[in-house]
Design an enzyme around this catalytic site. Structure first.
Site, PDB file in Angstrom:
ATOM      1  N   TYR A 155       0.833  -1.204   0.000  1.00  0.00           N
ATOM      2  CA  TYR A 155       0.000   0.000   0.000  1.00  0.00           C
ATOM      3  C   TYR A 155       0.868   1.254   0.000  1.00  0.00           C
ATOM      4  O   TYR A 155       0.629   2.195  -0.768  1.00  0.00           O
ATOM      5  CB  TYR A 155      -0.921  -0.027   1.212  1.00  0.00           C
ATOM      6  CG  TYR A 155      -1.837   1.168   1.342  1.00  0.00           C
ATOM      7  CD1 TYR A 155      -2.952   1.296   0.520  1.00  0.00           C
ATOM      8  CD2 TYR A 155      -1.602   2.149   2.296  1.00  0.00           C
ATOM      9  CE1 TYR A 155      -3.813   2.383   0.651  1.00  0.00           C
ATOM     10  CE2 TYR A 155      -2.448   3.241   2.429  1.00  0.00           C
ATOM     11  CZ  TYR A 155      -3.547   3.358   1.605  1.00  0.00           C
ATOM     12  OH  TYR A 155      -4.387   4.439   1.731  1.00  0.00           O
ATOM     13  N   THR A 190     -13.515   6.181   7.849  1.00  0.00           N
ATOM     14  CA  THR A 190     -14.115   5.612   6.645  1.00  0.00           C
ATOM     15  C   THR A 190     -14.283   4.105   6.819  1.00  0.00           C
ATOM     16  O   THR A 190     -13.747   3.516   7.766  1.00  0.00           O
ATOM     17  CB  THR A 190     -13.203   5.847   5.418  1.00  0.00           C
ATOM     18  OG1 THR A 190     -11.994   5.095   5.600  1.00  0.00           O
ATOM     19  CG2 THR A 190     -12.881   7.323   5.223  1.00  0.00           C
TER      20      THR A 190
END
Length: 257
Positions: A155, A190
């Site tokens: 990532y 989120t």
């Protein structure tokens, strides 16, 4: 007149989290919006609440999907003025246990997806406009594009790649009527954050509260960023007052970077 009246914004990953907040914020500023993502239902839920919005089911890792996304966006609201490459995903694994599929999945959505989105929108955002109007390309990167974190090497590599892509593109397009920037949120409230918390709980046996507290400590303010804070930064980058801002990676992280 609303600040973005007459403009058309395309937001990938627009069904939830940061993308949905950006769609609402740019719509409130007067823009027509097209939201894109893999899952149609969340997109439909967003657009039915906005005055001038369209939803397009898209897999940004596929060039053909990105071309079709742009065609659908133009059919709905005309040429795109603002493209927000927000679609992303985050999986974690110790580096020694990371397989090639994990690596390719992280680069595919986070980096290749950003590349294909920007490429598909290039002709629209660089088209000639009145002298005071510029197109916008805004990548939603991450503080993981500015530093390293453990257990998310793929990532981090992908988000560092997004920053590099943004910087190169901003220079290449500097003489065109477009600006190119990146917004780099820290840990943000989120669904991706909730997935990270669940992963910590599953792997360590800690409580969800303890996992959240551990992640929040990365922010010097001791809290998570809100999607609306990220969206307001994006809005500023879309306004005429930011016409001189290009090639920048703007950290929205409570001072983490």
């Amino acid at each position: 007149m609303s600040a973005l009246a007459g403009q058309h914004a395309l937001i990938t990953g627009g069904g939830t989290g940061i993308g949905a907040a950006i769609a609402r914020t740019l719509s409130d500023a007067g823009a027509a919006v097209t939201v894109a993502g893999r899952r149609k239902q969340p997109l439909d839920d967003i657009v039915k609440r906005l005055p001038k919005a369209a939803a397009v089911a898209t897999d940004v890792t596929k060039e053909s999907d990105c071309a079709a996304m742009m065609a659908a966006a133009r059919a709905a609201h005309g040429p795109v003025d603002i493209v927000i490459a927000n679609a992303g995903t985050a999986d974690s694994a110790p580096f020694g246990k990371m397989d090639t599929a994990h690596w390719e999945r992280m680069l595919g959505t986070n980096l290749t997806g950003a590349f294909l989105t920007a490429k598909a929108a290039l002709a629209d955002v660089t088209r000639k406009r009145p002298d005071d109007v510029r197109g916008r390309v805004i990548f939603i990167a991450s503080t993981a594009g500015l530093k390293g974190y453990p257990y998310v090497a793929a990532y981090c590599a992908a988000k560092h790649g997004v920053i590099g892509l943004m910087r190169a593109l901003s220079v290449e397009l500097a003489r065109h009527p477009v600006t190119v920037n990146a917004v780099c949120p820290g840990f943000t409230e989120t669904p991706l954050l909730e997935e990270s918390v669940a992963n910590i709980v599953a792997k360590t046996g800690r409580s969800a509260d303890a996992a959240r507290a551990e992640l929040a400590r990365a922010n010097p303010q001791g809290r998570f960023i809100t999607p609306e804070e990220v969206a307001q930064t994006v809005l500023w980058l879309c306004l005429p007052a930011s016409n001189a801002i290009t090639g920048q990676a703007i950290s929205v992280s409570g001072g983490e970077i």
